[in-house]
Motif scaffolding. Structure first.
Motif, PDB file in Angstrom:
ATOM      1  N   ARG A  78       0.750  -1.231   0.158  1.00  0.00           N
ATOM      2  CA  ARG A  78      -0.012   0.134  -0.073  1.00  0.00           C
ATOM      3  C   ARG A  78       0.879   1.262   0.083  1.00  0.00           C
ATOM      4  NH1 ARG A  78      -5.448   0.647   3.032  1.00  0.00           N
ATOM      5  NH2 ARG A  78      -5.504   1.810   1.166  1.00  0.00           N
ATOM      6  N   PRO A  79       1.507   1.613  -1.128  1.00  0.00           N
ATOM      7  CA  PRO A  79       2.169   3.028  -1.224  1.00  0.00           C
ATOM      8  C   PRO A  79       1.256   4.110  -0.907  1.00  0.00           C
ATOM      9  CG  PRO A  79       2.162   1.758  -3.334  1.00  0.00           C
ATOM     10  CD  PRO A  79       1.603   0.777  -2.269  1.00  0.00           C
ATOM     11  N   GLU A  80      -0.043   3.928  -1.411  1.00  0.00           N
ATOM     12  CA  GLU A  80      -1.048   4.971  -1.399  1.00  0.00           C
ATOM     13  C   GLU A  80      -1.263   5.417   0.057  1.00  0.00           C
ATOM     14  OE1 GLU A  80      -1.702   1.935  -2.303  1.00  0.00           O
ATOM     15  OE2 GLU A  80      -3.810   1.095  -1.292  1.00  0.00           O
ATOM     16  N   ASP A  81      -1.109   4.241   1.055  1.00  0.00           N
ATOM     17  CA  ASP A  81      -1.376   4.341   2.490  1.00  0.00           C
ATOM     18  C   ASP A  81      -0.292   5.261   3.270  1.00  0.00           C
ATOM     19  OD1 ASP A  81      -3.032   3.698   4.900  1.00  0.00           O
ATOM     20  OD2 ASP A  81      -0.916   2.826   5.392  1.00  0.00           O
ATOM     21  N   HIS A  82       0.828   5.452   2.335  1.00  0.00           N
ATOM     22  CA  HIS A  82       2.098   6.015   3.014  1.00  0.00           C
ATOM     23  C   HIS A  82       2.361   7.484   2.623  1.00  0.00           C
ATOM     24  CE1 HIS A  82       2.900   1.994   4.008  1.00  0.00           C
ATOM     25  NE2 HIS A  82       3.831   2.075   4.534  1.00  0.00           N
ATOM     26  N   TYR A  83       2.183   7.838   1.602  1.00  0.00           N
ATOM     27  CA  TYR A  83       2.674   9.260   1.054  1.00  0.00           C
ATOM     28  C   TYR A  83       1.500   9.978   1.574  1.00  0.00           C
ATOM     29  CZ  TYR A  83      -0.733   9.107  -2.776  1.00  0.00           C
ATOM     30  OH  TYR A  83      -1.821   9.382  -3.662  1.00  0.00           O
ATOM     31  N   ARG A  84       0.388   9.940   1.879  1.00  0.00           N
ATOM     32  CA  ARG A  84      -0.456  10.813   2.559  1.00  0.00           C
ATOM     33  C   ARG A  84      -0.564  11.079   4.067  1.00  0.00           C
ATOM     34  NH1 ARG A  84      -5.647   7.903  -0.620  1.00  0.00           N
ATOM     35  NH2 ARG A  84      -4.644   8.386  -2.857  1.00  0.00           N
ATOM     36  N   TRP A  85       0.435  10.219   4.867  1.00  0.00           N
ATOM     37  CA  TRP A  85       0.431  10.355   6.212  1.00  0.00           C
ATOM     38  C   TRP A  85       1.695  10.282   6.788  1.00  0.00           C
ATOM     39  CZ3 TRP A  85      -3.987  10.697   9.472  1.00  0.00           C
ATOM     40  CH2 TRP A  85      -3.733  10.330  10.587  1.00  0.00           C
ATOM     41  N   THR A  86       2.276  11.357   6.972  1.00  0.00           N
ATOM     42  CA  THR A  86       3.613  11.610   7.236  1.00  0.00           C
ATOM     43  C   THR A  86       3.818  12.244   8.711  1.00  0.00           C
ATOM     44  OG1 THR A  86       4.191  13.334   5.939  1.00  0.00           O
ATOM     45  CG2 THR A  86       4.505  11.090   4.950  1.00  0.00           C
ATOM     46  N   ARG A  87       5.038  11.912   9.385  1.00  0.00           N
ATOM     47  CA  ARG A  87       5.607  12.608  10.588  1.00  0.00           C
ATOM     48  C   ARG A  87       6.917  12.833  10.440  1.00  0.00           C
ATOM     49  NH1 ARG A  87       3.233  12.137  15.947  1.00  0.00           N
ATOM     50  NH2 ARG A  87       4.906  12.977  17.579  1.00  0.00           N
ATOM     51  N   GLU A  88       7.281  14.174  10.426  1.00  0.00           N
ATOM     52  CA  GLU A  88       8.666  14.559  10.426  1.00  0.00           C
ATOM     53  C   GLU A  88       9.531  14.059  11.380  1.00  0.00           C
ATOM     54  OE1 GLU A  88       8.882  18.808   9.596  1.00  0.00           O
ATOM     55  OE2 GLU A  88       7.651  18.826   7.796  1.00  0.00           O
ATOM     56  N   LYS A  89      10.993  13.917  10.990  1.00  0.00           N
ATOM     57  CA  LYS A  89      11.836  13.673  12.167  1.00  0.00           C
ATOM     58  C   LYS A  89      12.074  14.789  12.959  1.00  0.00           C
ATOM     59  CE  LYS A  89      16.060  12.890  11.107  1.00  0.00           C
ATOM     60  NZ  LYS A  89      16.640  13.847  12.147  1.00  0.00           N
ATOM     61  N   THR A  90      12.363  14.293  14.229  1.00  0.00           N
ATOM     62  CA  THR A  90      12.883  15.569  15.205  1.00  0.00           C
ATOM     63  C   THR A  90      14.316  15.279  15.404  1.00  0.00           C
ATOM     64  OG1 THR A  90      12.194  14.569  17.209  1.00  0.00           O
ATOM     65  CG2 THR A  90      10.558  15.885  15.566  1.00  0.00           C
ATOM     66  N   ASP A  91      14.962  15.809  16.462  1.00  0.00           N
ATOM     67  CA  ASP A  91      16.032  15.581  17.153  1.00  0.00           C
ATOM     68  C   ASP A  91      16.204  14.216  17.704  1.00  0.00           C
ATOM     69  OD1 ASP A  91      17.020  17.983  16.105  1.00  0.00           O
ATOM     70  OD2 ASP A  91      16.953  19.041  18.018  1.00  0.00           O
ATOM     71  N   ILE A  92      15.190  13.871  18.358  1.00  0.00           N
ATOM     72  CA  ILE A  92      15.150  12.351  19.001  1.00  0.00           C
ATOM     73  C   ILE A  92      14.132  11.335  18.282  1.00  0.00           C
ATOM     74  CG2 ILE A  92      15.478  13.651  21.100  1.00  0.00           C
ATOM     75  CD1 ILE A  92      12.640  13.311  21.687  1.00  0.00           C
ATOM     76  N   THR A  93      13.560  12.010  17.257  1.00  0.00           N
ATOM     77  CA  THR A  93      12.765  10.702  16.594  1.00  0.00           C
ATOM     78  C   THR A  93      12.728  10.650  15.105  1.00  0.00           C
ATOM     79  OG1 THR A  93      10.920  12.227  16.212  1.00  0.00           O
ATOM     80  CG2 THR A  93      10.746  11.298  18.309  1.00  0.00           C
ATOM     81  N   PRO A 102       1.217   1.757   9.737  1.00  0.00           N
ATOM     82  CA  PRO A 102       2.104   2.917   9.866  1.00  0.00           C
ATOM     83  C   PRO A 102       3.436   2.106  10.086  1.00  0.00           C
ATOM     84  CG  PRO A 102       0.954   2.931  11.844  1.00  0.00           C
ATOM     85  CD  PRO A 102       0.424   1.871  10.862  1.00  0.00           C
ATOM     86  N   SER A 103       4.418   2.884   9.842  1.00  0.00           N
ATOM     87  CA  SER A 103       5.992   2.262  10.013  1.00  0.00           C
ATOM     88  C   SER A 103       6.080   2.078  11.457  1.00  0.00           C
ATOM     89  CB  SER A 103       7.020   3.215   9.646  1.00  0.00           C
ATOM     90  OG  SER A 103       6.929   4.560  10.333  1.00  0.00           O
ATOM     91  N   VAL A 104       7.279   1.153  11.779  1.00  0.00           N
ATOM     92  CA  VAL A 104       7.236   0.690  13.267  1.00  0.00           C
ATOM     93  C   VAL A 104       7.699   2.264  14.102  1.00  0.00           C
ATOM     94  CG1 VAL A 104       7.992  -1.529  12.981  1.00  0.00           C
ATOM     95  CG2 VAL A 104       9.853   0.276  13.049  1.00  0.00           C
ATOM     96  N   TYR A 105       8.379   3.082  13.489  1.00  0.00           N
ATOM     97  CA  TYR A 105       8.423   4.094  14.648  1.00  0.00           C
ATOM     98  C   TYR A 105       7.155   4.867  14.792  1.00  0.00           C
ATOM     99  CZ  TYR A 105      13.536   3.150  13.259  1.00  0.00           C
ATOM    100  OH  TYR A 105      14.514   2.478  13.026  1.00  0.00           O
ATOM    101  N   LEU A 106       6.428   5.153  13.491  1.00  0.00           N
ATOM    102  CA  LEU A 106       5.450   6.119  13.788  1.00  0.00           C
ATOM    103  C   LEU A 106       4.493   5.121  14.653  1.00  0.00           C
ATOM    104  CD1 LEU A 106       3.971   8.473  12.606  1.00  0.00           C
ATOM    105  CD2 LEU A 106       3.022   7.249  10.644  1.00  0.00           C
TER     106      LEU A 106
END
Length: 584
Positions: A78-93, A102-106
């Motif tokens: 499901r690539p269509e499930d991914h590009y529409r829902w993202t979370r930017e990285k931060t200094d610790i994430t 979602p990805s394991v991190y998210l």
């Protein structure tokens, strides 16, 4: 790292300690709840003012698909499930993406920002256990565990058919240790094995091919094995005929099968203080009951069959269910029930995958969208709520969406709003197909759940049902310092303003894990490693020896070597075995 925290003046909801909205302080030291802090400790403590806010134990999700081969298949599909829902990285994430898968991190970050600290993977195939543990190891923050899929395992079916319960128990104990698994999952018992020959089973007394064992024999046999060993949780059942109109009857009859089995929990753990008994009482935990409660005889006369299941649960003391809510929108259906996925493919024509896990089980994955305009989907929405609102005792129910089958776990706040507000349900009735009103009993339900009942459904009862209430799901002395603080003032709660309920539970004001603030108003502020729980089950050396001699002989049918089968502890973060002594 674990710290010293004081949460002051919050309205606390802690059902296992019979605390219902009392204004009080919570003290945490070295990661554990304590009665009080000394004057010196108070000087160094982080103080959180929770005045006017709701304080609950950290959330516990007892049934979610978050790790393993089928979950990753969903991500790849499901690539269509991914590009529409993202979370930017931060200094610790890390950065992350994915909505329904979602990805394991998210997924770790999103659970944490909602106030959840503990999540259990609902289905781990033994052969894919290493993959499952690798994904759990990479999931930040959360304490986790996984249920081992055994309902169509060749060894289990053979031993149960021969009536050799002791050898089946020795095998299950070895499998728990070998794969670092927590409990027994049983999916479409006897039916998934038939799927290898493009068949299924349709009744509890229909024997499958080759092993000639019935679903009834598998369910009863595994429930006996579970209690003979004394595992921390009961048998976790995904019933037969899931997703078929009329399946509520076989579900009701399946729940009755282990009614003569006595619960027995032989765990060696240190128990935190609770006023209520923190031991489980059930011998069967039914997964995603909504998908097993379809009424009617076809899609033309489809209706809710939930009442038939609810009536049984209301009078039975050996059953707990989670609901598997359908909150509408995008979902990814994934299950160990291969034939059920094939049926959905025939219905929808969507892309799909199906897998046979040699000698053990199977799985399938398919993208799905639940529409308010669809009559069947609308009834499913109503059924998911009926199963929580019409069971009288909330200690028999757990809130899930069977993530991501009914919808993603980020929809839990929406489900909570429907449970707490009749006006919220009426609004959705006005938006969805009239079948939801006409073919379910939800419209006649007046019940609006309290914050105490929501705390039971989302932390206290999931923890007790899966045998984690010795440290999770409550705020008693000695419990893990896992706390969620929500910006909801119980004294000013207006159920008609249900969007505020959604907003309040969507983003915890604070999420605290082991005494450390990890999330604040949607921002992840610390990323500790979670623990991995598994059952370390011991049986007699003689039972082990005889069983292993047989397993080694039959292992010739596997395509992997015996030495490569186990999961070493290095695959786990903070491995935390629950000692189980079957001989107690």
């Amino acid at each position: 790292m674990a710290g010293t925290v004081v949460i002051k003046n919050g309205y606390v909801f802690d059902p296992l300690n019979e605390v219902n909205g009392e204004m009080m302080d919570i003290f945490i030291k070295d990661g554990k709840v304590v009665e009080e802090l000394s004057g010196t400790e108070m000087k160094d403590a982080k103080v959180i003012d929770a005045h006017g806010k709701t304080v609950m134990p950290g959330g516990v999700d007892s049934h979610s698909h978050v790790a393993g081969a089928k979950v990753n298949k969903g991500r790849l599909m499901r690539p269509e499930d991914h590009y529409r829902w993202t979370r930017e990285k931060t200094d610790i994430t890390h950065g992350g993406c994915g909505y329904t898968v979602p990805s394991v991190y998210l997924q770790g970050y999103e659970y944490a920002t909602m106030g959840y600290t503990t999540v259990f993977e609902a289905a781990m195939p033994p052969l894919e256990a290493r993959h499952t543990h690798e994904e759990m190891r990479s999931t930040p923050i959360l304490d986790m565990g996984a249920y081992l899929v055994l309902g169509n395992n060749w060894f289990v079916m053979r031993y149960l058919k021969e009536g050799d319960i002791e050898r089946a128990a020795a095998y299950v104990a070895w499998m728990m240790r070998t794969h670092k698994a927590y409990g027994i999952k049983c999916v479409n018992p006897a039916g998934v094995e038939n799927w290898g020959w493009a068949k299924n089973v349709s009744s509890l007394d229909e024997a499958n091919i080759h092993f000639e064992i019935t679903p009834r024999e598998v369910i009863h046999g595994l429930a006996e094995v579970n209690e003979m060993l004394g595992l921390p949780m009961s048998l976790h059942l995904h019933g037969n005929n899931l997703g078929h109109p009329g399946c509520w009857e076989i579900t009701r009859d399946s729940l009755a099968i282990p009614s003569d089995v006595k619960p027995s929990c032989n765990v060696d753990v240190e128990r935190a203080e609770t006023k209520m008994d923190s031991n489980r009482f059930q011998t069967v935990y039914l997964a995603h009951a909504q998908f097993n409660s379809f009424g009617g005889t076809s899609w033309r006369d489809f209706e809710s069959g939930a009442k038939g299941v609810i009536d049984y649960v209301n009078k039975a003391d050996h059953v707990v269910i989670d609901n598997g809510a359908v909150p509408f929108g995008q979902a990814t259906v994934m299950t160990g029930d291969g034939p059920a996925i094939h049926d959905l493919y025939v219905l929808t024509g969507n892309k799909w995958s199906n897998t046979d896990v040699e000698l053990e089980c199977g799985s399938g994955v398919l993208p799905f969208t639940y529409l308010k305009s669809n009559p069947v989907h609308s009834v499913q929405w109503a059924m998911g709520l009926e199963l929580l609102l019409m069971v009288n005792d909330p200690w028999k129910t757990i809130l899930t969406t069977d993530h991501p089958n009914g919808g993603p776990f980020v929809k839990y706040p929406q489900v909570i709003a429907w449970l707490m507000s009749k006006k919220a349900r009426e609004q959705t009735f006005s938006e969805c197909h009239k079948w939801a009103h006409d073919r379910s009993e939800l419209a006649s339900v007046e019940r609006e759940m309290t914050l105490q009942e929501i705390a039971i459904l989302t932390r206290a009862n999931p923890a007790r049902t899966i045998g984690m209430a010795h440290r999770k799901g409550h705020l008693g002395i000695g419990a893990d310092g896992d706390v969620a603080i929500y910006d909801i003032d119980p004294t000013r709660l207006n159920r008609n303003e249900y969007t505020k309920i959604v907003q309040g539970f969507q983003q915890a004001e604070y999420t605290i894990k082991d005494g450390e603030v990890i999330a604040h108003r949607g921002e992840v502020v610390a990323v500790p490693e979670g623990r991995t729980y598994y059952s370390d089950v011991s049986v007699s050396d003689e039972m082990d020896r005889e069983m292993l001699k047989d397993v080694r002989e039959w292992f010739k049918y596997y395509t992997v070597g015996f030495a490569n089968y186990p999961v070493p502890e290095k695959y786990l973060t903070k491995p935390t075995p629950i000692k189980v002594d079957a001989g107690r």
